[in-house]
Design an enzyme around this catalytic site. Structure first.
Site, PDB file in Angstrom:
ATOM      1  N   MET A  10       0.703  -1.110   0.164  1.00 32.58           N
ATOM      2  CA  MET A  10       0.168  -0.047   0.044  1.00 32.58           C
ATOM      3  C   MET A  10       0.913   1.184   0.106  1.00 32.58           C
ATOM      4  O   MET A  10       0.522   2.448   0.348  1.00 32.58           O
ATOM      5  CB  MET A  10      -0.916  -0.317   1.343  1.00 32.58           C
ATOM      6  N   ASN A  28       4.197   3.896   0.884  1.00 28.94           N
ATOM      7  CA  ASN A  28       4.980   4.198   2.125  1.00 28.94           C
ATOM      8  C   ASN A  28       5.754   3.284   2.561  1.00 28.94           C
ATOM      9  O   ASN A  28       5.886   2.784   3.596  1.00 28.94           O
ATOM     10  CB  ASN A  28       3.839   4.557   3.315  1.00 28.94           C
ATOM     11  N   LEU A  29       6.755   2.802   1.528  1.00 29.46           N
ATOM     12  CA  LEU A  29       7.503   1.767   1.774  1.00 29.46           C
ATOM     13  C   LEU A  29       8.635   1.892   2.535  1.00 29.46           C
ATOM     14  O   LEU A  29       9.545   2.982   2.866  1.00 29.46           O
ATOM     15  CB  LEU A  29       8.184   1.507   0.477  1.00 29.46           C
ATOM     16  N   HIS A  34       9.274  -3.373   3.381  1.00 30.21           N
ATOM     17  CA  HIS A  34       8.830  -3.754   2.195  1.00 30.21           C
ATOM     18  C   HIS A  34       9.937  -3.865   1.143  1.00 30.21           C
ATOM     19  O   HIS A  34      10.017  -4.771   0.167  1.00 30.21           O
ATOM     20  CB  HIS A  34       8.203  -2.495   1.687  1.00 30.21           C
ATOM     21  N   LYS A  59       5.202  -9.527   9.301  1.00 26.35           N
ATOM     22  CA  LYS A  59       4.680  -8.956  10.300  1.00 26.35           C
ATOM     23  C   LYS A  59       3.012  -8.942  10.402  1.00 26.35           C
ATOM     24  O   LYS A  59       2.437  -8.766  11.578  1.00 26.35           O
ATOM     25  CB  LYS A  59       5.184  -7.391   9.960  1.00 26.35           C
ATOM     26  N   ARG A  75       2.415   2.524   9.770  1.00 27.12           N
ATOM     27  CA  ARG A  75       1.703   3.408  10.882  1.00 27.12           C
ATOM     28  C   ARG A  75       2.495   3.767  11.924  1.00 27.12           C
ATOM     29  O   ARG A  75       2.140   4.527  12.713  1.00 27.12           O
ATOM     30  CB  ARG A  75       0.441   2.420  11.571  1.00 27.12           C
TER      31      ARG A  75
HETATM   32  O1  PAF Z   1      -0.096  -5.797   3.725  1.00 26.57           O
HETATM   33  C1  PAF Z   1      -0.693  -4.877   3.049  1.00 26.57           C
HETATM   34  O2  PAF Z   1       0.229  -3.796   2.612  1.00 26.57           O
HETATM   35  C2  PAF Z   1      -1.747  -5.090   2.567  1.00 26.57           C
HETATM   36  O3  PAF Z   1      -2.750  -5.589   3.136  1.00 26.57           O
HETATM   37  C3  PAF Z   1      -1.910  -5.653   0.758  1.00 26.57           C
HETATM   38  C4  PAF Z   1      -1.192  -7.379   1.022  1.00 26.57           C
HETATM   39  C5  PAF Z   1      -0.900  -4.902   0.142  1.00 26.57           C
HETATM   40  C6  PAF Z   1      -3.337  -5.703   0.294  1.00 26.57           C
HETATM   41  O4  PAF Z   1      -3.894  -4.411   0.012  1.00 26.57           O
END
Ligand code: PAF
Length: 285
Positions: A30, A32-33, A37, A151, A189
């Site tokens: 989603m 905001n790496l 990530h 996580k 977050r």
């Molecule tokens: O873990 C996340 O960032 C989200 O739940 C995902 C897997 C990208 C699905 O929107």
């Protein structure tokens, strides 16, 4: 690295990659790496020829009172970070591209036995939204492998089950949680927390580790008492714990003291911010 905003563009690129016999990896995010990530992307790049990172803040996995609008969006920084890792493609669609008929899901994909537990208790519908978007991404990208962080352990279990039950022809690869020096699990977050709050939140990992230590030391521990003690520690540090559960690592059902494999999972609020974390414990008896 190319950025694709539409399904048509993405699929054209995938067609070309497949013509070259490239193996394809998908890293759903989603945005905001953070380092967690990036570790997924690095692993994907090691394993596969063509790596797609999706950046999509999925509205259907947010409840009505959750942080969809406030969720950190840092597209330019994300793209710079991915450039550094030689990611091949970014799929960053608008909401309409993924949900052309609106956000009310008519066709549902759900794994209720796993989704109603733990985080599902306070976030009803959350995992259905995750399953919906992940299923769409799997169908759109047809990856050989898809990468998820430990996580979000409950999410990982649900996605593994979804893939098994619906025969998605791909392999799920999980990657260990990345942590701050304090032990705090990296999460988008964490951006909501002040520096002091980040130190305060380190109690979550400390408590997970202390509970794991007790599990390893005591022959037949009373798991429910251990959970109560852990909740007390998190509360004493000024957080509002939602649950602390010692579970079977596959079913996420409450574990038994005779078990050898455990997953300890917890969620707690600090101010308005909801934090989750978990660790695994294996004991040879
Ligand atoms: O873990 C996340 O960032 C989200 O739940 C995902 C897997 C990208 C699905 O929107």
């Amino acid at each position: 690295m190319q950025i694709y905003r539409t399904i048509a563009e993405l699929q054209q690129a995938l067609f070309t990659a497949r013509q070259q016999n490239f193996s394809v990896a998908l890293v759903p995010t989603m945005g905001n790496l953070h380092e967690g990530h990036l570790a997924l992307v690095k692993q994907a790049k090691t394993d596969c020829d063509f790596v797609i990172t999706s950046i999509f803040v999925n509205p259907t996995q947010f409840g009505p009172n959750e942080d969809l609008n406030a969720y950190p969006r840092t597209f330019d920084e994300d793209i710079s970070a991915l450039h550094g890792l030689a990611c091949d493609a970014v799929f960053a669609p608008e909401v309409d591209e993924i949900y052309p008929d609106g956000l009310k899901l008519e066709t549902r994909v759900s794994v209720p036995s796993l989704a109603r537990l733990l985080c599902g208790t306070s976030r009803p519908g959350h995992f259905d939204g995750v399953c919906a978007v992940v299923s769409k991404l799997f169908n759109l990208c047809s990856p050989d492998k898809a990468y998820f962080g430990e996580k979000d352990y409950q999410q990982l279990c649900i996605i593994r089950r979804l893939v098994r039950d619906l025969n998605f022809p791909l392999e799920i690869i999980s990657v260990q949680t990345h942590r701050e020096a304090s032990g705090l699990a990296m999460s988008s977050r964490n951006n909501y927390l002040s520096e002091d709050q980040k130190q305060q939140a380190a109690v979550i990992f400390r408590t997970l580790e202390q509970s794991a230590e007790t599990l390893r030391e005591i022959q037949m521990p009373d798991l429910r008492s251990l959970e109560e003690i852990a909740l007390g520690k998190i509360q004493a540090a000024g957080l509002r714990p939602e649950y602390f559960a010692i579970c079977n690592p596959d079913t996420l059902q409450p574990a038994h003291s005779i078990d050898q494999h455990f997953r300890l999972l917890t969620a707690a609020r600090l101010g308005q911010t909801r934090l989750i974390d978990n660790i695994g414990v294996n004991i040879s008896k």
